[in-house]
Write an enzyme that holds these catalytic residues in place. Structure first.
Site, PDB file in Angstrom:
ATOM      1  CB  SER A  23      -0.916   0.013   1.231  1.00  0.00           C
ATOM      2  OG  SER A  23      -0.161  -0.049   2.426  1.00  0.00           O
ATOM      3  CG  HIS A 156     -42.304  22.074 -11.403  1.00  0.00           C
ATOM      4  ND1 HIS A 156     -42.315  20.746 -11.040  1.00  0.00           N
ATOM      5  CD2 HIS A 156     -43.193  22.697 -10.582  1.00  0.00           C
ATOM      6  CE1 HIS A 156     -43.181  20.569 -10.059  1.00  0.00           C
ATOM      7  NE2 HIS A 156     -43.720  21.736  -9.757  1.00  0.00           N
ATOM      8  CB  SER A 277     -14.908  26.689 -28.879  1.00  0.00           C
ATOM      9  OG  SER A 277     -14.923  25.815 -29.988  1.00  0.00           O
ATOM     10  CE  LYS A 283     -20.012  27.444 -26.980  1.00  0.00           C
ATOM     11  NZ  LYS A 283     -19.682  26.043 -27.314  1.00  0.00           N
ATOM     12  CD  GLU A 290     -19.786  22.804 -19.273  1.00  0.00           C
ATOM     13  OE1 GLU A 290     -20.667  23.332 -19.955  1.00  0.00           O
ATOM     14  OE2 GLU A 290     -18.680  22.449 -19.742  1.00  0.00           O
ATOM     15  CE1 TYR A 317      -6.854  -3.162   8.606  1.00  0.00           C
ATOM     16  CE2 TYR A 317      -5.691  -5.238   8.237  1.00  0.00           C
ATOM     17  CZ  TYR A 317      -5.979  -3.938   7.862  1.00  0.00           C
ATOM     18  OH  TYR A 317      -5.400  -3.429   6.739  1.00  0.00           O
TER      19      TYR A 317
END
Length: 459
Positions: A23, A156, A277, A283, A290, A317
């Site tokens: 690990s 809505h 863009s 753009k 996003e 464990y």
């Protein structure tokens, strides 16, 4: 392959098995916590006269040197070791010999890793919480400047009633305030020290677990050694809290994306938090919003993944629990990059007050207020509702708002209408007569902002 066990084995571990089991590639970030926990353990062993003062001093000096060298880059964490615990202990033994072999007295890697993770998470919760608090401060600053910025409230995703930008952002303030309180609650609940639990059944050495806990800033020791080494509830709670933070960020991001669209143009995202863009020169894309929205699924995945990992693990464990680290680390890394970027995007964003108010007016958001006006003149609400529905249809047919409809048209449907109607249905009037606590009226919002200011001073 370098490991601290093997006396019972007659064969070397297969290389692929060793790599699968190891690990250190991800738990190496726990080096500070591992050394901090080891120093406290040594202090406690010396207090209990399990180590001599000379041994204590030699061990602590060497451990501190290792920490300094790792942080300065002079000592590289080697992947030939199974985990960070093995690396630190083996390096210690290489430097000071047999005294280093006494470090692990009265301790197991099970309680050691449980301790390291708690120390790390306790610190990370504080880091995330600081970022949440900064977002709350930015939201409050925007709210204070927009008590009279009128905009449509939605249900809505359709225009419903007029509110203010301050009121709209106040809803997010409440969300992130709850996130702050959730983080503090987790931090308080997890603040018990597993060190001294051993592998699962404690130890025969006369450890002072209360002293170890005190040295490490815990409220006290865990009260069951089996739970001490196998408890990962606090990680599941943390992943849940992080998922909720991301859900709130994602909801807000979705609104920013909508508001940034050409159809709305409620906001202008700063150039530093937008991209263009490669083919369309006009753009200006809301990529930060996003990506925050997209990365929310990544954090959800960590929560669901770890819940699934833990669902069938018997006490105490089991190696499955090693899977906690990559998921938790990735979720923390994701949230800790999303929060400050999102906060700075909001801090630098320009809000188009003119567009917001025009949108509210053109969406019949004051229709309910027309009905309330009639109710105030003695018209039953259901009759008023029907009348206003007919008025809205008339406005749609003529392509105008309720504010623009001539009084004569109103009076064709009810003689209760008079010229004071237009004052009653102005955006400012519609909003500011709603002054119950929690409503968007300026007086109500000003009172709430004062509460929020006091709240942020107290955190």
């Amino acid at each position: 392959m370098a490991q601290l066990w093997g006396g019972r084995f007659t064969k070397e571990t297969e290389a692929q098995v060793y790599d699968f089991n190891a690990s250190i590639s991800f738990d190496k970030r726990l080096y500070k916590q591992d050394i901090t926990g080891s120093i406290a353990h040594v202090e406690m062993l010396a207090k209990q006269e399990i180590l001599t003062t000379a041994e204590k001093d030699e061990l602590i000096t060497a451990l501190k040197e290792i920490l300094v060298e790792i942080e300065s880059g002079n000592l590289e964490i080697s992947h030939k070791y199974e985990d960070i615990h093995s690396f630190v202990e083996a390096t210690l033994i290489q430097r000071i010999g047999d005294t280093g072999k006494k470090l692990h007295t009265g301790r197991s890697r099970n309680d050691q890793v449980a301790l390291d993770m708690k120390l790390y998470i306790r610190e990370e919760i504080s880091n995330v919480d600081s970022q949440v608090q900064e977002l709350l401060k930015v939201l409050l600053a925007v709210m204070k400047n927009n008590l009279e910025t009128y905009m449509p409230g939605f249900t809505h995703l359709q225009k419903a009633q007029p509110v203010t930008l301050a009121h709209h952002l106040g809803a997010y303030f409440e969300m992130f305030k709850r996130d702050h309180e959730r983080l503090l609650s987790i931090q308080e609940r997890m603040n018990t020290c597993p060190l001294g639990s051993g592998a699962l059944a404690g130890t025969t050495y006369p450890l002072d677990r209360e002293y170890s806990a005190e040295l490490l800033g815990f409220a006290g020791p865990t009260l069951n050694s089996m739970d001490g080494v196998s408890d990962r509830d606090y990680l599941i709670e943390l992943l849940s809290a992080l998922s909720t933070i991301m859900m709130h960020l994602s909801r807000f991001s979705e609104e920013v994306i909508i508001w940034n669209s050409d159809e709305y143009r409620f906001v202008e995202i700063d150039d530093a938090y937008s991209t263009g863009s490669s083919i369309m020169p006009q753009k200006k894309n809301p990529d930060i919003a996003e990506l925050v929205r997209g990365k929310t699924g990544r954090v959800y995945g960590a929560l669901m993944g770890f819940l699934t990992t833990m669902k069938s693990i018997p006490l105490a464990y089991n190696k499955d629990m090693q899977e906690d680290k990559e998921m938790v680390f990735d979720a923390l890394d994701t949230v800790e990059i999303c929060l400050p970027l999102f906060t700075d995007m909001i801090r630098t964003m320009k809000f188009r007050e003119d567009r917001m108010e025009r949108s509210a007016a053109s969406g019949f958001t004051n229709a309910t207020d027309v009905a309330d006006y009639l109710v105030g003149k003695g018209v039953p609400f259901r009759d008023a509702h029907s009348i206003v529905g007919q008025l809205v249809l008339l406005c749609i047919d003529q392509g105008i708002s309720l504010d623009e409809l001539p009084l004569t048209e109103y009076q064709k449907l009810s003689d209760k209408f008079s010229k004071d109607l237009y004052e009653a249905i102005k955006m400012e009037t519609c909003v500011n007569k709603r002054n119950t606590i929690g409503a968007p009226g300026k007086a109500a919002m000003s009172a709430v902002i004062q509460v929020y200011e006091q709240y942020l001073k107290s955190v």
